[in-house]
Scaffold this motif. Structure first.
Motif, PDB file in Angstrom:
ATOM      1  N   PRO A   1       0.791  -1.220   0.016  1.00  6.77           N
ATOM      2  CA  PRO A   1       0.166  -0.018  -0.073  1.00  6.77           C
ATOM      3  C   PRO A   1       0.998   1.373   0.024  1.00  6.77           C
ATOM      4  N   ILE A   2       0.280   2.263  -0.416  1.00  7.29           N
ATOM      5  CA  ILE A   2       0.768   3.646  -0.670  1.00  7.29           C
ATOM      6  C   ILE A   2      -0.254   4.426  -0.209  1.00  7.29           C
ATOM      7  N   HIS A   3       0.183   5.674   0.340  1.00  8.80           N
ATOM      8  CA  HIS A   3      -0.819   6.693   0.861  1.00  8.80           C
ATOM      9  C   HIS A   3      -1.275   7.345  -0.071  1.00  8.80           C
ATOM     10  N   VAL A   4      -2.696   7.799   0.051  1.00  8.98           N
ATOM     11  CA  VAL A   4      -3.281   8.833  -0.998  1.00  8.98           C
ATOM     12  C   VAL A   4      -3.986   9.586  -0.125  1.00  8.98           C
ATOM     13  N   TYR A   5      -4.255  10.686  -0.691  1.00  7.84           N
ATOM     14  CA  TYR A   5      -5.082  12.069  -0.058  1.00  7.84           C
ATOM     15  C   TYR A   5      -6.527  11.546  -0.113  1.00  7.84           C
ATOM     16  N   PRO A   6      -7.128  11.809   1.061  1.00  5.18           N
ATOM     17  CA  PRO A   6      -8.466  11.533   1.361  1.00  5.18           C
ATOM     18  C   PRO A   6      -9.487  12.340   0.542  1.00  5.18           C
ATOM     19  N   TYR A   7     -10.671  12.055   0.203  1.00  6.85           N
ATOM     20  CA  TYR A   7     -11.612  12.939  -0.375  1.00  6.85           C
ATOM     21  C   TYR A   7     -12.912  12.622  -0.133  1.00  6.85           C
ATOM     22  N   LYS A   8     -13.929  13.346   0.142  1.00  6.46           N
ATOM     23  CA  LYS A   8     -15.234  12.995   0.440  1.00  6.46           C
ATOM     24  C   LYS A   8     -16.246  12.955  -0.610  1.00  6.46           C
ATOM     25  N   LYS A   9     -16.192  13.611  -1.618  1.00 11.79           N
ATOM     26  CA  LYS A   9     -17.179  13.775  -2.850  1.00 11.79           C
ATOM     27  C   LYS A   9     -16.558  12.834  -4.052  1.00 11.79           C
ATOM     28  N   ASN A  10     -17.447  11.971  -4.590  1.00  8.99           N
ATOM     29  CA  ASN A  10     -17.013  11.449  -5.778  1.00  8.99           C
ATOM     30  C   ASN A  10     -16.609  12.361  -6.940  1.00  8.99           C
ATOM     31  N   LEU A  11     -17.649  13.429  -7.207  1.00  7.29           N
ATOM     32  CA  LEU A  11     -17.270  14.377  -8.285  1.00  7.29           C
ATOM     33  C   LEU A  11     -16.811  15.382  -7.652  1.00  7.29           C
ATOM     34  N   SER A  12     -15.448  15.617  -7.434  1.00 15.77           N
ATOM     35  CA  SER A  12     -14.761  16.853  -6.817  1.00 15.77           C
ATOM     36  C   SER A  12     -13.286  17.020  -7.359  1.00 15.77           C
TER      37      SER A  12
ATOM     38  N   GLN B   1     -10.994  17.434  -5.315  1.00 17.32           N
ATOM     39  CA  GLN B   1     -10.282  16.506  -4.100  1.00 17.32           C
ATOM     40  C   GLN B   1      -9.804  15.115  -4.940  1.00 17.32           C
ATOM     41  N   ARG B   2     -11.062  14.396  -5.360  1.00 16.73           N
ATOM     42  CA  ARG B   2     -10.892  13.230  -5.735  1.00 16.73           C
ATOM     43  C   ARG B   2      -9.862  13.083  -7.045  1.00 16.73           C
ATOM     44  N   LEU B   3      -9.962  13.786  -7.989  1.00 17.48           N
ATOM     45  CA  LEU B   3      -9.215  14.049  -9.078  1.00 17.48           C
ATOM     46  C   LEU B   3      -7.630  14.069  -8.589  1.00 17.48           C
ATOM     47  N   PHE B   4      -7.552  14.955  -7.461  1.00 14.29           N
ATOM     48  CA  PHE B   4      -6.116  15.156  -7.096  1.00 14.29           C
ATOM     49  C   PHE B   4      -5.567  13.941  -6.201  1.00 14.29           C
ATOM     50  N   SER B   5      -6.402  13.389  -5.429  1.00 13.53           N
ATOM     51  CA  SER B   5      -6.082  12.017  -4.957  1.00 13.53           C
ATOM     52  C   SER B   5      -5.515  11.096  -5.952  1.00 13.53           C
ATOM     53  N   HIS B   6      -6.310  10.673  -6.987  1.00 18.14           N
ATOM     54  CA  HIS B   6      -6.058   9.773  -8.065  1.00 18.14           C
ATOM     55  C   HIS B   6      -4.786  10.386  -8.856  1.00 18.14           C
TER      56      HIS B   6
ATOM     57  N   CYS C   1       1.244   9.009  -9.395  1.00 27.08           N
ATOM     58  CA  CYS C   1       2.706   9.634  -9.451  1.00 27.08           C
ATOM     59  C   CYS C   1       3.240   8.739  -8.369  1.00 27.08           C
ATOM     60  N   GLU C   2       2.794   8.456  -7.235  1.00 27.81           N
ATOM     61  CA  GLU C   2       3.373   7.803  -6.272  1.00 27.81           C
ATOM     62  C   GLU C   2       3.482   6.262  -6.623  1.00 27.81           C
ATOM     63  N   ALA C   3       2.585   5.687  -7.556  1.00 29.44           N
ATOM     64  CA  ALA C   3       2.769   4.445  -7.777  1.00 29.44           C
ATOM     65  C   ALA C   3       3.761   4.113  -8.611  1.00 29.44           C
ATOM     66  N   ILE C   4       3.976   4.934  -9.389  1.00 29.82           N
ATOM     67  CA  ILE C   4       5.115   4.953 -10.460  1.00 29.82           C
ATOM     68  C   ILE C   4       6.469   5.296  -9.699  1.00 29.82           C
ATOM     69  N   LYS C   5       6.447   6.096  -8.982  1.00 34.01           N
ATOM     70  CA  LYS C   5       7.811   6.368  -8.173  1.00 34.01           C
ATOM     71  C   LYS C   5       8.096   5.062  -7.365  1.00 34.01           C
ATOM     72  N   HIS C   6       7.136   4.580  -6.739  1.00 37.79           N
ATOM     73  CA  HIS C   6       7.367   3.375  -5.587  1.00 37.79           C
ATOM     74  C   HIS C   6       7.895   2.254  -6.804  1.00 37.79           C
ATOM     75  N   LEU C   7       7.117   2.069  -7.743  1.00 34.51           N
ATOM     76  CA  LEU C   7       7.431   0.830  -8.804  1.00 34.51           C
ATOM     77  C   LEU C   7       8.969   0.911  -9.203  1.00 34.51           C
ATOM     78  N   THR C   8       9.466   2.325  -9.216  1.00 35.26           N
ATOM     79  CA  THR C   8      10.790   2.643  -9.745  1.00 35.26           C
ATOM     80  C   THR C   8      11.880   2.194  -8.891  1.00 35.26           C
ATOM     81  N   GLN C   9      11.449   2.675  -7.486  1.00 36.93           N
ATOM     82  CA  GLN C   9      12.340   2.680  -6.335  1.00 36.93           C
ATOM     83  C   GLN C   9      12.438   1.359  -5.660  1.00 36.93           C
TER      84      GLN C   9
END
Length: 372
Positions: free
Chosen positions: A58-69, A71-76, A81-89
């Motif tokens: 698991p890697i940490h993601v930013y929480p969000y409360k609304k599906n259409l927001s 904040q959700r797009l930013f979290s995804h 970005c973090e998944a690719i970084k983790h995969l590489t490192q």
């Protein structure tokens, strides 16, 4: 020190976890070491998660409360970005990365990874279509939703293979990927209980299974119930923000509503299905989906469906008689009663298309083209 891993599966959402585990089992059966990068967030319940199976990373993601927001797009985006970084490192000697899409931003970031790691095979597994599958018809072709789709579409071509959850999605994806797109349906464990159908003869018994949310076509469900010339028992298995609305609306058209809540026990669920003539597979017309998880549950139980889902499911029902497609015209009580003759065919259809064995064969066929 980096881990030596043959295959990495990248999956943002716990709702897709069953598919990730099925894939992991297939790869491990042919001797591959597999790890699954996932998020630490339960997206349906909007809460942090800390219960992960073995080999989940698991890697940490930013929480969000609304599906259409935003904040959700930013979290995804941050997950991508973090998944690719983790995969590489964290991983070494990777030969294949299997990306679950959405989030769409993961396609864009995966394309950057592929550019720097051309020897690694990349698969995009499109499990849902955003924004196409969302009930926002009048906005889908406008910013920011149009740009949301472009995040996925413009970089599909970098993949060594593209997989789709249903044939319907190919009508969009084929515009951006000119090689074969493989359909890989969802699958169950195929350890079903014996079905002993016993629906009532003097009334119609119908079932709704699954999340009760804003994409369920409650008004059409109730129109079907209201137009039947027999009394109706309406069994509801599941929960969601529209639960009370569905119960009230069905009660208002004089259905006898039996609310079971969430049912996980297979014996109890099969008994409910056996007491019904058919299951509702209704979503709003604006939703772009070819196959639902609930329909596979119905098929496994040998329960015919009343269906509004276009694409794959509509074709199956039309050609095989495993239910009734409900378009502009409603369905009659006689049609529903007649479906009882098809229950064995419904179960046979499940066995031929949605078991773990079928899933395994299709995955092996896909990876045989990658020359791993």
């Amino acid at each position: 020190m980096k881990q030596n891993v043959d295959v990495v599966i990248v999956n943002c959402f716990d709702t897709y976890e069953h598919r990730a585990i099925l894939l992991k089992e297939v790869f491990e059966s042919i001797g591959k070491k597999v790890c699954i990068i996932t998020s630490d967030y339960k997206h349906i319940f909007k809460m942090k998660r800390d219960d992960f199976p073995v080999d989940f990373d698991p890697i940490h993601v930013y929480p969000y409360k609304k599906n259409l927001s935003a904040q959700r797009l930013f979290s995804h985006y941050r997950f991508a970005c973090e998944a690719i970084k983790h995969l590489t490192q964290e991983y070494d000697n990777v030969s294949l990365v299997w990306f679950f899409v959405p989030p769409n931003s993961l396609v864009k970031e995966a394309a950057k990874y592929k550019k720097g790691n051309s020897q690694v095979k990349v698969v995009f597994d499109v499990i849902d279509m955003w924004p196409e599958s969302m009930p926002i018809s009048k906005y889908k072709n406008l910013p920011p939703f149009s740009e949301w789709g472009r995040l996925r579409n413009l970089k599909l071509k970098v993949a060594d293979a593209v997989v789709s959850e249903c044939d319907l999605y190919k009508s969009v994806l084929n515009r951006f990927y000119d090689k074969e797109i493989y359909t890989l349906y969802l699958a169950h464990d195929n350890n079903s209980l014996e079905s002993k159908p016993n629906p009532p003869q003097d009334r119609i018994s119908l079932c709704y299974l699954g999340s009760i949310n804003n994409i369920v076509d409650i008004s059409r469900i109730c129109r079907v119930i209201a137009n039947l010339d027999k009394p109706v028992d309406f069994h509801i298995i599941g929960d969601g923000e529209k639960r009370q609305e569905l119960i009230d609306a069905a009660s208002n058209v004089e259905a006898n509503v039996v609310y079971h809540g969430k049912v996980y026990d297979r014996v109890e669920k099969q008994k409910i299905f056996d007491s019904c003539h058919a299951g509702f597979n209704f979503m709003k017309d604006s939703v772009f989906v070819g196959l639902t998880m609930k329909s596979i549950d119905y098929f496994e139980a040998g329960l015919p469906i009343l269906n509004t889902i276009k694409g794959d499911t509509w074709k199956f029902v039309d050609e095989l008689g495993i239910g009734v497609n409900v378009g502009d015209n409603s369905v009659t009580a006689d049609q529903i009663m007649a479906l009882q003759k098809s229950r064995k065919e419904v179960r046979s259809f499940f066995d031929k298309n949605f078991t773990k064995g079928v899933f395994r064969e299709k995955v092996l066929r896909i990876i045989s083209t990658l020359n791993l």
